[in-house]
Design a protein around this motif. Structure first.
Motif, PDB file in Angstrom:
ATOM      1  N   LEU A   1      24.162  62.260  28.796  1.00 53.09           N
ATOM      2  CA  LEU A   1      25.113  61.310  28.817  1.00 53.09           C
ATOM      3  C   LEU A   1      26.369  61.827  29.058  1.00 53.09           C
ATOM      4  O   LEU A   1      27.289  61.132  29.984  1.00 53.09           O
ATOM      5  N   ASN A   2      26.685  62.567  28.344  1.00 54.55           N
ATOM      6  CA  ASN A   2      28.178  63.362  28.487  1.00 54.55           C
ATOM      7  C   ASN A   2      28.613  63.961  29.824  1.00 54.55           C
ATOM      8  O   ASN A   2      29.636  64.107  30.225  1.00 54.55           O
ATOM      9  N   ALA A   3      27.308  64.229  30.616  1.00 56.12           N
ATOM     10  CA  ALA A   3      27.455  64.711  31.918  1.00 56.12           C
ATOM     11  C   ALA A   3      27.605  63.593  32.858  1.00 56.12           C
ATOM     12  O   ALA A   3      27.871  63.901  34.098  1.00 56.12           O
ATOM     13  N   SER A   4      27.783  62.612  32.433  1.00 56.79           N
ATOM     14  CA  SER A   4      27.624  61.177  33.603  1.00 56.79           C
ATOM     15  C   SER A   4      28.951  60.533  33.550  1.00 56.79           C
ATOM     16  O   SER A   4      29.585  60.472  32.651  1.00 56.79           O
ATOM     17  N   VAL A   5      29.145  60.135  34.740  1.00 55.39           N
ATOM     18  CA  VAL A   5      30.524  59.225  34.730  1.00 55.39           C
ATOM     19  C   VAL A   5      30.578  57.913  34.114  1.00 55.39           C
ATOM     20  O   VAL A   5      31.324  57.666  33.249  1.00 55.39           O
ATOM     21  N   TYR A   6      29.115  57.294  34.119  1.00 55.37           N
ATOM     22  CA  TYR A   6      28.783  56.158  33.287  1.00 55.37           C
ATOM     23  C   TYR A   6      27.798  56.599  32.415  1.00 55.37           C
ATOM     24  O   TYR A   6      26.603  56.525  32.837  1.00 55.37           O
ATOM     25  N   PRO A   7      28.032  56.746  31.197  1.00 58.25           N
ATOM     26  CA  PRO A   7      26.986  57.042  30.144  1.00 58.25           C
ATOM     27  C   PRO A   7      25.822  56.001  29.806  1.00 58.25           C
ATOM     28  O   PRO A   7      26.130  55.495  29.138  1.00 58.25           O
ATOM     29  N   ARG A   8      24.763  56.115  30.843  1.00 61.40           N
ATOM     30  CA  ARG A   8      23.480  55.254  30.599  1.00 61.40           C
ATOM     31  C   ARG A   8      22.353  55.945  30.653  1.00 61.40           C
ATOM     32  O   ARG A   8      21.979  56.717  31.917  1.00 61.40           O
ATOM     33  N   MET A   9      21.646  55.833  29.920  1.00 63.02           N
ATOM     34  CA  MET A   9      20.345  56.383  29.825  1.00 63.02           C
ATOM     35  C   MET A   9      19.393  55.755  31.066  1.00 63.02           C
ATOM     36  O   MET A   9      19.248  54.592  30.992  1.00 63.02           O
ATOM     37  N   GLU A  10      18.749  56.702  31.786  1.00 66.10           N
ATOM     38  CA  GLU A  10      17.940  55.936  32.843  1.00 66.10           C
ATOM     39  C   GLU A  10      16.536  56.657  33.052  1.00 66.10           C
ATOM     40  O   GLU A  10      16.250  57.789  32.434  1.00 66.10           O
ATOM     41  N   LYS A  11      15.659  56.088  33.738  1.00 68.39           N
ATOM     42  CA  LYS A  11      14.298  56.413  33.603  1.00 68.39           C
ATOM     43  C   LYS A  11      14.248  58.077  34.324  1.00 68.39           C
ATOM     44  O   LYS A  11      13.277  58.932  34.144  1.00 68.39           O
ATOM     45  N   ASP A  12      15.201  58.139  35.229  1.00 67.43           N
ATOM     46  CA  ASP A  12      15.293  59.503  35.835  1.00 67.43           C
ATOM     47  C   ASP A  12      15.529  60.316  34.975  1.00 67.43           C
ATOM     48  O   ASP A  12      15.411  61.692  35.295  1.00 67.43           O
ATOM     49  N   ASN A  13      16.374  60.400  33.900  1.00 72.51           N
ATOM     50  CA  ASN A  13      16.785  61.210  32.995  1.00 72.51           C
ATOM     51  C   ASN A  13      15.316  61.606  32.184  1.00 72.51           C
ATOM     52  O   ASN A  13      15.363  62.863  31.609  1.00 72.51           O
ATOM     53  N   PHE A  14      14.039  61.124  32.346  1.00 73.09           N
ATOM     54  CA  PHE A  14      13.079  61.341  31.430  1.00 73.09           C
ATOM     55  C   PHE A  14      12.479  62.903  31.994  1.00 73.09           C
ATOM     56  O   PHE A  14      11.557  63.678  31.201  1.00 73.09           O
ATOM     57  N   SER A  15      12.736  63.085  33.196  1.00 76.45           N
ATOM     58  CA  SER A  15      12.472  64.661  33.769  1.00 76.45           C
ATOM     59  C   SER A  15      13.177  65.639  33.282  1.00 76.45           C
ATOM     60  O   SER A  15      12.879  66.701  33.358  1.00 76.45           O
ATOM     61  N   GLU A  16      14.328  65.057  32.445  1.00 73.09           N
ATOM     62  CA  GLU A  16      15.133  66.383  31.791  1.00 73.09           C
ATOM     63  C   GLU A  16      14.923  66.328  30.284  1.00 73.09           C
ATOM     64  O   GLU A  16      15.272  67.394  29.759  1.00 73.09           O
ATOM     65  N   LEU A  17      14.443  65.396  29.785  1.00 73.90           N
ATOM     66  CA  LEU A  17      14.156  65.318  28.324  1.00 73.90           C
ATOM     67  C   LEU A  17      12.914  65.853  27.870  1.00 73.90           C
ATOM     68  O   LEU A  17      11.736  65.741  28.240  1.00 73.90           O
ATOM     69  N   LYS A  18      13.056  67.010  27.074  1.00 72.70           N
ATOM     70  CA  LYS A  18      11.963  67.668  26.494  1.00 72.70           C
ATOM     71  C   LYS A  18      11.501  67.231  25.128  1.00 72.70           C
ATOM     72  O   LYS A  18      11.935  66.894  23.990  1.00 72.70           O
TER      73      LYS A  18
END
Length: 494
Positions: free
Chosen positions: A159-176
């Motif tokens: 989220l800190n890397a995002s312009v608008y800090p919002r969790m999205e489904k696309d982030n699931f490929s990064e979450l371990k």
């Protein structure tokens, strides 16, 4: 010591900088520590897309919003609303055992578990709904990890890397998601099972707290309604003499809701008294201004000789959900056994009590200590739970609202509180829902742990369940930490 899994490298490579779009911010190059047995969230569970248009399907719904998720346990409050009162026309359909992830409060622990099968159960689209698992693992294990500091730290990096800090489904490929290894135990699956069982115990304790709070309020209301003097409630508009008697022109004390609830207490067969007539004293909490206590150090972690600080913003419904810590060279006013801590500002009317002697615990000047040297413990607890009832039926709000700004409680307001004289047996019956210390379960194992704990949760009082939630959450954090670091885990249940 605060456990963290964030690795801050001493240097970064050129390729790493280019992969981050030439971003030189140090935070963008941090990463989380993981073990040798991880999988990505996207590979483990599917998002449910099932939805319904409530404008076209009018009726009543059990509706879940982001704020309905308990950020400390993951439990959910389900409220029944009319379709017309739901702001968005399209909502997600929910089923029992769904996992909910808040798109905007993920970093605060906005991750919940649907533990009920309800008619027309729906949720705001601001919650991601995870449903069907893709692999063989316990969904309670996954939920336990999702609620851990390890997962939240991953979320914060994204989220800190995002312009608008919002969790999205696309982030699931990064979450371990880490799973136990043989470094944790010769039988890693047992560790997974242990995490799963503790997670279920946490959810059950929270559900029991809700049920016991509900029973307390129901018992109080039943006792009042079934033991009324002759006469029925009649509402009339205030007269000039009423306004002069109250010395207030705001409408709080003249509304029908307040009048009805006040009548139930005033007309109770056993009579009533105010707090001072019952032998209780009111005194302010500790003044924490620097001019009063000198230079002090606040901390989220406990340290030697620090005071434990409990604030009204940490209060829930007859429980408290967290604490912080304060280091001071001066001797401060501590909470004593049987003290009721009542919030006079901000979270006005919330309160907690300490039936056992807390260790070096303080509160601030926004709260008061309600204490007595003459009343027995059960009488103090009854007053405490009744104050919770008064808050629920809006009597505290009506009395506090003076029309002169933010609501607050002073000597004037406390004198107006009416406490019914329930007989000793009835007081003790009600108090047992809050304070009923029982022995911990013994001879626990994988096969009987959950059954025994659920049976015990049904008997223990709210206070004990509240204290055990603290220790279980700490235990869960410790397990996830050791799984990530691949440290040996001793399997024990007590």
């Amino acid at each position: 010591m605060h456990k963290t899994h964030v690795i801050k490298p001493n240097f970064v490579t050129k390729n790493s900088i280019l992969e981050k779009n030439a971003n030189l911010s140090p935070a963008r190059h941090n990463y989380v520590q993981t073990n040798s047995n991880v999988d990505y969230l996207v590979n483990l569970i599917e998002e449910s897309k099932a939805s319904i248009n409530v404008r076209n399907n009018k009726g009543r719904y059990s509706y879940v919003e982001i704020g309905d998720i308990n950020t400390n346990t993951g439990g959910i409050d389900y409220k029944e609303v009319r379709s017309i009162d739901i702001s968005s026309s399209s909502v997600s359909k929910l089923k029992k055992d769904d996992i909910l992830i808040s798109t905007v409060r993920t970093y605060l622990g906005g991750i919940g578990y649907v533990n009920k099968e309800l008619q027309n159960l729906v949720a705001t689209k601001a919650l991601i709904v995870l449903r069907k698992t893709k692999k063989d693992f316990s969904r309670f294990y996954l939920f336990g990890v999702l609620r851990s500091r390890f997962f939240i730290e991953q979320v914060n990096l994204i989220l800190n890397a995002s312009v608008y800090p919002r969790m999205e489904k696309d982030n699931f490929s990064e979450l371990k998601i880490p799973f136990p290894t043989k470094n944790n135990s010769p039988e890693p699956k047992k560790i997974e099972n242990l995490v799963s069982l503790i997670t279920q115990n946490i959810l059950d304790k929270e559900e029991r707290i809700k049920l016991k709070n509900q029973r307390i309020d129901e018992q109080i209301e039943k006792e009042l309604k079934e033991n009324q003097k002759v006469g029925t409630f009649e509402f009339r508009l205030p007269r000039i003499t009423d306004i002069k008697g109250e010395t207030r022109i705001d409408s709080g004390l003249y509304k029908i809701q307040y009048k009805k609830e006040d009548f139930l207490i005033s007309n109770y067969k056993g009579g009533y008294q105010n707090i001072f007539e019952l032998g209780f004293d009111i005194s302010r909490g500790q003044n924490l201004q620097i001019t009063n206590i000198g230079l002090s150090l606040y901390s989220e972690e406990n340290r030697n000789n620090f005071y434990t600080l409990v604030l009204s913003k940490y209060f829930g419904n007859r429980i408290y959900e967290r604490v912080s810590f304060l280091g001071s060279a001066r001797k401060l006013k501590t909470i004593q056994k049987g003290d009721i801590i009542f919030s006079c500002r901000g979270e006005m009317g919330r309160s907690i009590i300490f039936p056992d002697q807390p260790k070096k615990m303080i509160t601030n000047i926004d709260n008061v200590h309600i204490s007595s040297k003459t009343r027995q413990l059960y009488e103090k607890i009854f007053l405490f739970v009744f104050l919770g009832y008064l808050k629920k039926v809006k009597i505290l709000d009506s009395i506090a609202c003076t029309g002169s700004g933010a609501p607050s409680f002073t000597q004037y307001q406390f004198e107006k509180l009416k406490i019914p004289n329930f007989i000793e047996a009835k007081q003790k019956e009600i108090v047992k829902e809050y304070y009923n210390p029982i022995e911990k379960s013994s001879n626990l194992n994988f096969e009987n742990y959950l059954e025994k704990e659920k049976a015990r949760n049904a008997e223990a009082g709210i206070f004990q369940l509240n204290m055990e939630l603290f220790s279980l959450r700490e235990k869960l954090e410790d397990l996830v930490d050791k799984i990530v670091k691949e440290e040996n885990i001793e399997i024990e249940f007590n």
